[in-house]
Design a protein around this motif. Structure first.
Motif, PDB file in Angstrom:
ATOM      1  N   VAL A   1       0.856  -1.186   0.000  1.00  0.00           N
ATOM      2  CA  VAL A   1       0.000   0.000   0.000  1.00  0.00           C
ATOM      3  C   VAL A   1       0.892   1.235   0.000  1.00  0.00           C
ATOM      4  O   VAL A   1       1.756   1.388   0.864  1.00  0.00           O
ATOM      5  CB  VAL A   1      -0.867   0.048   1.279  1.00  0.00           C
ATOM      6  N   ILE A   2       0.681   2.114  -0.978  1.00  0.00           N
ATOM      7  CA  ILE A   2       1.415   3.388  -0.987  1.00  0.00           C
ATOM      8  C   ILE A   2       0.441   4.528  -1.276  1.00  0.00           C
ATOM      9  O   ILE A   2      -0.664   4.294  -1.747  1.00  0.00           O
ATOM     10  CB  ILE A   2       2.560   3.399  -2.046  1.00  0.00           C
ATOM     11  N   ILE A   3       0.886   5.738  -0.950  1.00  0.00           N
ATOM     12  CA  ILE A   3       0.077   6.906  -1.313  1.00  0.00           C
ATOM     13  C   ILE A   3       0.530   7.362  -2.684  1.00  0.00           C
ATOM     14  O   ILE A   3       1.729   7.432  -2.958  1.00  0.00           O
ATOM     15  CB  ILE A   3       0.254   8.024  -0.267  1.00  0.00           C
ATOM     16  N   GLY A   4      -0.413   7.650  -3.548  1.00  0.00           N
ATOM     17  CA  GLY A   4      -0.081   8.029  -4.918  1.00  0.00           C
ATOM     18  C   GLY A   4       0.578   9.402  -4.994  1.00  0.00           C
ATOM     19  O   GLY A   4       0.446  10.206  -4.070  1.00  0.00           O
ATOM     20  N   PRO A   5       1.273   9.668  -6.095  1.00  0.00           N
ATOM     21  CA  PRO A   5       2.062  10.905  -6.198  1.00  0.00           C
ATOM     22  C   PRO A   5       1.218  12.179  -6.128  1.00  0.00           C
ATOM     23  O   PRO A   5       1.660  13.170  -5.550  1.00  0.00           O
ATOM     24  CB  PRO A   5       2.748  10.782  -7.563  1.00  0.00           C
TER      25      PRO A   5
END
Ligand code: GLN
Ligand code: ZN
Length: 758
Positions: A159-163
């Motif tokens: 899970v990552i936060i988008g740019p």
């Protein structure tokens, strides 16, 4: 076959294990490797709890905050911390909270700013940017978690936060345009995705929650730019949104070169039809079908009714999940031993929500008969709540139906009331008061908890509290304040105290939800129609008033704040619950007035917090929120003075609503803003009285008399002096008497100096 997954799991632990480990580490009582071990253990346990899922979130675990993790992953670390020697984790805590384990005062840096995560009560550390910000990948933390998951056989979906959301969530420190950083940021994201692909990752959950807000064209364009730049890649992206519907951003999202989209189907159910026509055949559609923001069981039958037809069309392109990360709900209902069983029967915490998801998946994949027993049990619980007399009180519903505009209307205008109030209160110019609470000493906390555990009987408890009130009154006499408070010693928390005395509220034992870092809150559960069986504060206030000739403020929490700090019902609009609370508080206000209390303060600390994500919806929220306050407050006679208090200073965009509340006096937080934030009141020509805080109660520092005089002079440039009060920023419960006495002494002397000069 439908695929199941989860967007994030609560990281704090069912018994708040992470909180205690972090705090021990910061105190120097736990080594870094012990802290890392606790983290690994919690992750392992949480993955086990999610083992029925097809994809398990990895990287959602954090030692403080997922946005701060992202800043470290992208190498965006404030310069003031980069100069520090020592390891990454310590620098991480320095940004998070100003210091790490065993840092001496000289090692402190100022902590990163914290702000609310969308419309939740979770707070993230705001990324800091300037025109020179550069990014560089440090994927070690995420890779560690992915590798740990691999050794445990977990099918990981990082899970990552988008740019685009990452930039949007941050702040530039030099007024430069943060979107201008996108071209520098994208290569690092590309590198990140390559690294994850090389690690064998198949799907990445890339969170872009800002898609549920109103975006300028430049930000919409940034989505297209960003995702085109990330298009040639060796893994699949699930573009993830939550907390709302996409509206005008829906077609934008569906046109992005990603492999799937996650939609919050609790808040965006009405968009599903449009979505299905817009969604390219190549894409997976993930639906958030279980509410990740509340604690209620899902009506599985009703969900299947609308979900099955979608499944028939999409087949294996359909994924299901909770609507958002489960970070916002408590971990496991099975920890609860004290909740009434009939209420427990209606609830689902994170763990139970995943069980529900599993049942839905089986019903879709193998037919409802395959899970018939579970569905029957679910229906029984849902029906029991729908029809329970504990939930539904016809008298309360009738009272809400009978609300009309006159209920919230004072008898006379502010000018007319002010004259009468000043005649009976006889206050000097620049009257001094405090916000309500006085120091909550260890003895006070102990008395409350012994009473709760049955170790202190009712009479001894009452005597103890009366002595505390008497002490508080004596101190205020000695300080020569003008309007007194009783000190709130009997209150554990400004919402829980009232919730415990209202019908329609329940309290969990372990229903903790992370608020920020190691701090958690345990929101009370508003489950039924709200009724006040008997007065809640009158005896304490009457006792306090009997000790002094000075006016004693009755002290209440307002309906909007009680609502916004609770888990609320999903079977009626928030506005209806709020009106019910308003009617209950109104009864208390009228009882206080009847017993001779001349000033009543109704705190609305959380009014601003309830603002919807989209500005277009602000008006409707503000309308019922303000009306609720007015119903609670405005049934009194002209002579009774109504105060309200708000713990913040951003009023620009809601000032008309604040004025519409029509409180005679509002006290607000302003000391750190140097009174500039009073401009909002000035420009609006705010008509009633204001007490701008002159003493920052968050700091142990004692404000100097001259400083207070200066602040009040600045206030007087904006507000006519006859409408100004002198008071601290907020309640004093977190301070010690040693700090409070000299600070208030300076405040009172400053007020006297101002009176002489006037
Ligand atoms: N009356 C409360 C107190 O003084 C208000 C607290 C708050 O606004 N958060 O503690
Ligand atoms: Zn406050």
């Amino acid at each position: 076959m439908v695929t199941t997954h989860n967007l994030g799991f609560p990281r704090i632990g069912a018994k708040r294990e992470l909180k205690f480990a972090l705090e021990d580490y910061w105190k120097g009582n736990l080594s870094q490797s012990q802290l890392e071990d606790t983290g690994a253990l919690l992750r392992q346990r949480h993955w086990q709890h999610q083992s029925q899922l097809d994809f398990v979130p990895v990287g959602d675990f954090s030692f403080y905050d997922q946005v701060l993790d992202m800043s470290f992953l992208l190498g965006n670390i404030p310069a003031r911390v980069r100069q520090h020697e020592g390891n990454t984790l310590d620098n991480y805590f320095r940004v998070a909270r100003g210091r790490s384990a065993q840092d001496t005062a000289c090692h402190c840096v100022h902590a990163g700013e914290m702000t609310k995560w969308f419309d939740t009560n979770y707070h993230y550390i705001v990324p800091e940017f300037d025109a020179t910000t550069a990014f560089s990948l440090d994927v070690s933390r995420l890779l560690n978690q992915i590798r740990q998951a691999a050794t445990l056989g977990v099918t990981a979906k990082p899970v990552i936060i988008g740019p685009v959301s990452y930039l949007w969530l941050g702040k530039t420190k030099d007024a430069s345009d943060k979107l201008a950083l996108l071209p520098k940021l994208l290569p690092v994201y590309a590198q990140l995705l390559d690294t994850l692909a090389a690690e064998g990752v198949e799907w990445v959950q890339i969170d872009e929650p800002i898609l549920v807000t109103e975006l300028d064209p430049a930000w919409q364009q940034a989505f297209t730019t960003a995702y085109q730049a990330l298009a040639p890649r060796k893994l699949k992206l699930l573009l993830t949104t939550y907390f709302g519907d996409l509206q005008e951003n829906l077609s934008l999202a569906c046109a992005l070169p990603v492999d799937g989209i996650h939609i919050d189907a609790i808040n965006a159910r009405h968009e599903l039809e449009r979505l299905q026509t817009l969604l390219p055949d190549s894409m997976v559609l993930s639906l958030g079908v279980i509410n990740g923001r509340n604690i209620w069981k899902t009506d599985l039958h009703a969900t299947l009714e609308w979900l099955e037809p979608i499944h028939r069309v999409l087949q294996s392109r359909l994924w299901i999940a909770p609507s958002c990360s489960l970070l916002h709900v408590p971990v496991d209902l099975r920890s609860e031993n004290k909740l009434a069983s009939h209420i427990q029967y209606w609830l689902a915490f994170a763990q139970q929500k995943l069980d529900e998801l599993h049942i839905l998946a089986q019903a879709l994949n193998k037919g409802r008969v395959s899970v018939q027993d579970a569905l029957v049990a679910n229906s029984a619980a849902i029906n029991s709540r729908k029809t329970s007399p504990l939930v539904h009180n016809p008298a309360v519903k009738a009272a809400v139906a009978n609300i009309n505009a006159s209920l919230g209307q004072r008898l006379s205008t502010y000018e007319q009331r002010a004259k009468k109030q000043s005649a009976c209160l006889q206050l000097p110019a620049f009257p001094t008061t405090t916000i309500g609470s006085f120091p909550q000493t260890p003895e006070i906390r102990q008395a409350r908890s012994r009473y709760r555990l049955g170790q202190l009987d009712e009479t001894s408890y009452k005597t103890f509290m009366q002595n505390e009130i008497a002490r508080c009154v004596q101190e205020q006499e000695a300080l020569d304040l003008d309007v007194f408070v009783h000190g709130e010693a009997e209150r554990n928390d400004m919402v829980e105290y009232f919730g415990e005395q209202l019908d329609g509220y329940a309290f969990s034992e372990f229903g903790w939800v992370q608020s920020y870092g190691s701090r958690c809150v345990k929101p009370p559960i508003l489950f039924g129609d709200i009724q006040r069986p008997k007065p809640m504060t009158v005896d304490w206030i009457k006792f306090a008033q009997s000790l002094t000739d000075k006016p004693m403020k009755g002290m209440l929490t307002g309906p909007v704040t009680i609502l916004n700090w609770s888990f609320v019902r999903d079977d009626q609009p928030r506005s209806v619950s709020c009106y019910q609370l308003a009617l209950a508080i109104r009864q208390e206000v009228l009882d206080l007035e009847k017993s001779g209390v001349r000033i009543i303060q109704i705190d609305e600390a959380a009014l601003r917090e309830g603002l919807p994500l989209r500005r277009t919806e602000w008006d409707s929220y503000l309308r019922w929120a303000v009306e609720s306050f007015r119903i609670a407050a405005n049934g009194v006679s002209d002579e009774t003075q109504i105060h309200t208090h708000m713990c913040y200073s951003e009023f620009n965009d809601i000032i008309a609503s604040i004025a519409a509340m029509d409180a005679d006096v509002i006290t607000i937080e302003t000391s750190r803003s140097d009174m500039e934030l009073l401009d909002a009141f000035d420009h609006f020509s705010y008509p009633n009285e204001i007490g701008p805080g002159v003493y920052d109660i968050h700091s142990p520092n004692i404000p100097a008399q001259e400083h207070i005089v200066q602040l009040m002079r600045k206030a007087a440039e904006r507000i006519p002096t006859e409408r100004l009060w002198v008071n601290p920023d907020c309640g004093l419960k977190t301070r010690s008497w040693e700090e409070v006495i000299p600070a208030l002494r300076n405040m009172v002397t400053a007020a006297k100096q101002l009176r002489q000069a006037a």
